[in-house]
Design a protein around this motif. Sequence first.
Motif, PDB file in Angstrom:
ATOM      1  N   LYS A 223      66.841  36.642  42.402  1.00  0.00           N
ATOM      2  CA  LYS A 223      68.214  36.091  41.969  1.00  0.00           C
ATOM      3  C   LYS A 223      68.400  36.339  40.426  1.00  0.00           C
ATOM      4  N   LEU A 224      67.230  35.584  39.787  1.00  0.00           N
ATOM      5  CA  LEU A 224      67.233  35.761  38.225  1.00  0.00           C
ATOM      6  C   LEU A 224      66.779  36.796  37.521  1.00  0.00           C
ATOM      7  N   GLY A 225      65.706  37.568  38.267  1.00  0.00           N
ATOM      8  CA  GLY A 225      65.429  38.682  37.406  1.00  0.00           C
ATOM      9  C   GLY A 225      64.171  38.479  36.855  1.00  0.00           C
ATOM     10  N   THR A 226      63.311  37.442  37.135  1.00  0.00           N
ATOM     11  CA  THR A 226      62.202  36.984  36.419  1.00  0.00           C
ATOM     12  C   THR A 226      60.871  37.690  37.454  1.00  0.00           C
ATOM     13  N   LYS A 227      59.745  37.753  36.687  1.00  0.00           N
ATOM     14  CA  LYS A 227      58.599  38.291  37.200  1.00  0.00           C
ATOM     15  C   LYS A 227      57.463  37.417  37.612  1.00  0.00           C
ATOM     16  N   ILE A 228      58.025  36.289  38.278  1.00  0.00           N
ATOM     17  CA  ILE A 228      57.077  35.360  38.451  1.00  0.00           C
ATOM     18  C   ILE A 228      55.793  35.924  39.324  1.00  0.00           C
ATOM     19  N   GLU A 229      54.645  35.766  38.725  1.00  0.00           N
ATOM     20  CA  GLU A 229      53.083  35.955  39.445  1.00  0.00           C
ATOM     21  C   GLU A 229      52.900  34.606  40.299  1.00  0.00           C
ATOM     22  N   TYR A 230      51.804  34.846  41.116  1.00  0.00           N
ATOM     23  CA  TYR A 230      51.314  34.031  41.974  1.00  0.00           C
ATOM     24  C   TYR A 230      50.046  33.881  42.220  1.00  0.00           C
ATOM     25  N   VAL A 231      49.101  33.089  42.431  1.00  0.00           N
ATOM     26  CA  VAL A 231      47.680  32.883  42.773  1.00  0.00           C
ATOM     27  C   VAL A 231      47.602  32.013  43.957  1.00  0.00           C
ATOM     28  N   GLU A 232      47.311  32.431  44.839  1.00  0.00           N
ATOM     29  CA  GLU A 232      47.013  31.574  46.267  1.00  0.00           C
ATOM     30  C   GLU A 232      45.648  31.041  46.398  1.00  0.00           C
ATOM     31  N   ASN A 233      45.483  30.007  47.326  1.00  0.00           N
ATOM     32  CA  ASN A 233      44.083  29.429  47.551  1.00  0.00           C
ATOM     33  C   ASN A 233      43.057  29.052  46.235  1.00  0.00           C
ATOM     34  N   VAL A 234      43.934  28.393  45.593  1.00  0.00           N
ATOM     35  CA  VAL A 234      43.311  27.888  44.212  1.00  0.00           C
ATOM     36  C   VAL A 234      42.439  26.620  44.318  1.00  0.00           C
ATOM     37  N   LYS A 235      41.258  26.813  44.470  1.00  0.00           N
ATOM     38  CA  LYS A 235      40.495  25.426  44.965  1.00  0.00           C
ATOM     39  C   LYS A 235      40.310  24.384  43.730  1.00  0.00           C
ATOM     40  N   ALA A 236      40.153  23.079  44.071  1.00  0.00           N
ATOM     41  CA  ALA A 236      40.283  22.182  43.352  1.00  0.00           C
ATOM     42  C   ALA A 236      39.382  22.000  42.294  1.00  0.00           C
ATOM     43  N   SER A 237      37.927  22.653  42.281  1.00  0.00           N
ATOM     44  CA  SER A 237      37.189  22.852  41.473  1.00  0.00           C
ATOM     45  C   SER A 237      37.603  23.813  40.567  1.00  0.00           C
ATOM     46  N   ASP A 238      38.506  24.500  40.491  1.00  0.00           N
ATOM     47  CA  ASP A 238      38.996  25.586  39.764  1.00  0.00           C
ATOM     48  C   ASP A 238      40.395  25.654  38.969  1.00  0.00           C
ATOM     49  N   PHE A 239      40.899  24.326  39.423  1.00  0.00           N
ATOM     50  CA  PHE A 239      42.402  24.070  38.815  1.00  0.00           C
ATOM     51  C   PHE A 239      42.301  24.069  37.296  1.00  0.00           C
ATOM     52  N   GLU A 240      41.313  23.494  36.255  1.00  0.00           N
ATOM     53  CA  GLU A 240      41.311  23.373  34.822  1.00  0.00           C
ATOM     54  C   GLU A 240      41.038  24.806  34.455  1.00  0.00           C
ATOM     55  N   SER A 241      40.116  25.654  35.061  1.00  0.00           N
ATOM     56  CA  SER A 241      39.879  26.956  34.626  1.00  0.00           C
ATOM     57  C   SER A 241      41.059  27.851  34.784  1.00  0.00           C
ATOM     58  N   THR A 242      41.589  27.742  35.823  1.00  0.00           N
ATOM     59  CA  THR A 242      42.762  28.688  36.060  1.00  0.00           C
ATOM     60  C   THR A 242      43.901  28.370  35.059  1.00  0.00           C
ATOM     61  N   PHE A 243      44.211  27.062  34.880  1.00  0.00           N
ATOM     62  CA  PHE A 243      45.272  26.704  33.656  1.00  0.00           C
ATOM     63  C   PHE A 243      44.707  27.180  32.643  1.00  0.00           C
ATOM     64  N   LYS A 244      43.546  27.290  32.228  1.00  0.00           N
ATOM     65  CA  LYS A 244      43.084  27.557  30.863  1.00  0.00           C
ATOM     66  C   LYS A 244      43.281  29.083  30.677  1.00  0.00           C
ATOM     67  N   GLU A 245      42.946  29.977  31.811  1.00  0.00           N
ATOM     68  CA  GLU A 245      42.886  31.363  31.779  1.00  0.00           C
ATOM     69  C   GLU A 245      44.142  32.025  31.677  1.00  0.00           C
ATOM     70  N   TYR A 246      45.480  31.413  32.139  1.00  0.00           N
ATOM     71  CA  TYR A 246      46.645  31.805  31.908  1.00  0.00           C
ATOM     72  C   TYR A 246      47.340  31.375  30.781  1.00  0.00           C
ATOM     73  N   ALA A 247      46.939  30.090  30.190  1.00  0.00           N
ATOM     74  CA  ALA A 247      47.349  29.699  28.932  1.00  0.00           C
ATOM     75  C   ALA A 247      46.615  30.444  27.738  1.00  0.00           C
ATOM     76  N   GLU A 248      45.607  30.740  27.932  1.00  0.00           N
ATOM     77  CA  GLU A 248      44.967  31.698  26.873  1.00  0.00           C
ATOM     78  C   GLU A 248      45.441  33.090  26.882  1.00  0.00           C
ATOM     79  N   LYS A 249      45.964  33.509  28.145  1.00  0.00           N
ATOM     80  CA  LYS A 249      46.680  34.818  28.084  1.00  0.00           C
ATOM     81  C   LYS A 249      48.156  34.956  27.679  1.00  0.00           C
ATOM     82  N   GLY A 250      48.498  33.556  27.127  1.00  0.00           N
ATOM     83  CA  GLY A 250      49.866  33.693  26.532  1.00  0.00           C
ATOM     84  C   GLY A 250      50.933  33.365  27.423  1.00  0.00           C
ATOM     85  N   TYR A 251      50.717  32.594  28.685  1.00  0.00           N
ATOM     86  CA  TYR A 251      51.815  32.633  29.509  1.00  0.00           C
ATOM     87  C   TYR A 251      52.890  31.614  28.987  1.00  0.00           C
TER      88      TYR A 251
END
Length: 347
Positions: A76-104
């Motif tokens: 509807k909006l024309g965005t290109k939102i990506e997704y990552v499924e099955n993110v484990k609790a132990s990986d929450f912080e590292s996954t946040f950092k990964e995408y923040a460092e990629k400039g999301y």
Amino acid sequence: MKKGVVKKVLTAVLTIAMVTSLSACGTKNNSSQTTNTTTENKKAADYKIVLLLPGPINDQSWNATNYAGLLECNQKLGTKIEYVENVKASDFESTFKEYAEKGYNLVLAAGSQFDEAVATVAPNYPKTTFCVVNGSKAVGSNVAPIFPKEYEASYIASIIAGNVTKNGNFATIGGFPNTPMEHLMDVYEKNSVEIAKKRGISAAKATRAYANSWTDVALGKQMAEQMIDNGSDTLFVYANEVGLGSIEAAKTKGAKVIGFSSDQTKINPNTVVASVVFDFKTFYVWAIQQYMNGKLTGNTVHEAGIKEGIFLPVYTDNITKETKDAVDKGIQDFKDGKVDLKKLFVK
């Protein structure tokens, strides 16, 4: 040096200084104009956005509901939102950092279980906005959770359950005992029991249990079997994949389930006799528009619920017109301010 020569030298120096000054001013203005133009012309597809999901997109519950919202935004909006499924609790912080460092620009995370990880990571990445869907902690100028008032949805579910039950013995299963979960369970249990008692079932009661898991299907089946064996004829489960096991148990033992979050009547309409669907297509489009318009501000929990039209009852042929009318009346009473659900919270 002669005066004439000095005068010529000074004139030349002043001329060079003026040209340099004008050139610098011209460069600054162009830079400003370029920045403004870029901002004004930024399209939905230009934003780098990702959605983190704690489970699979086909769980027919929470993760599937959020994924549907993502698809609606992209379409509807024309965005290109990506997704990552099955993110484990132990990986929450590292996954946040990964995408923040990629400039999301925007990192979405589906579930209040992400709150703590956001609080830890967000201060280190001020240029990224972190948005927990169903989040309740908004500490930080770049932390902007969106919260569907789930206790309003469970209020709708309780009206259905209170009219469906035959013996007034309600069983509820939650994923984890966080505050939003407890509130929605409080509302469901108290209101469904009250409705059953008004129908003449004086011994109506509710029994609650927590799976402490979102993914253990076998545990959900085991818990539901035990609760049904103890007399419960109506189940309400909000625990993602755990709920699939509970529905299987209810099907085997002949109990009824009030689905929640997604349309679980599709699993088995004779078991899941009704569902309260979270219209996350509407919810997500609203949230992303807020973000792109600069209104998804930090330090604020952005809420939506019945009045915003994001909770929809879905019925099977097992639901009577009287029950549907009761739901309609309950929703209207809420909109008219006749119902204060927060009074049902256990303090």
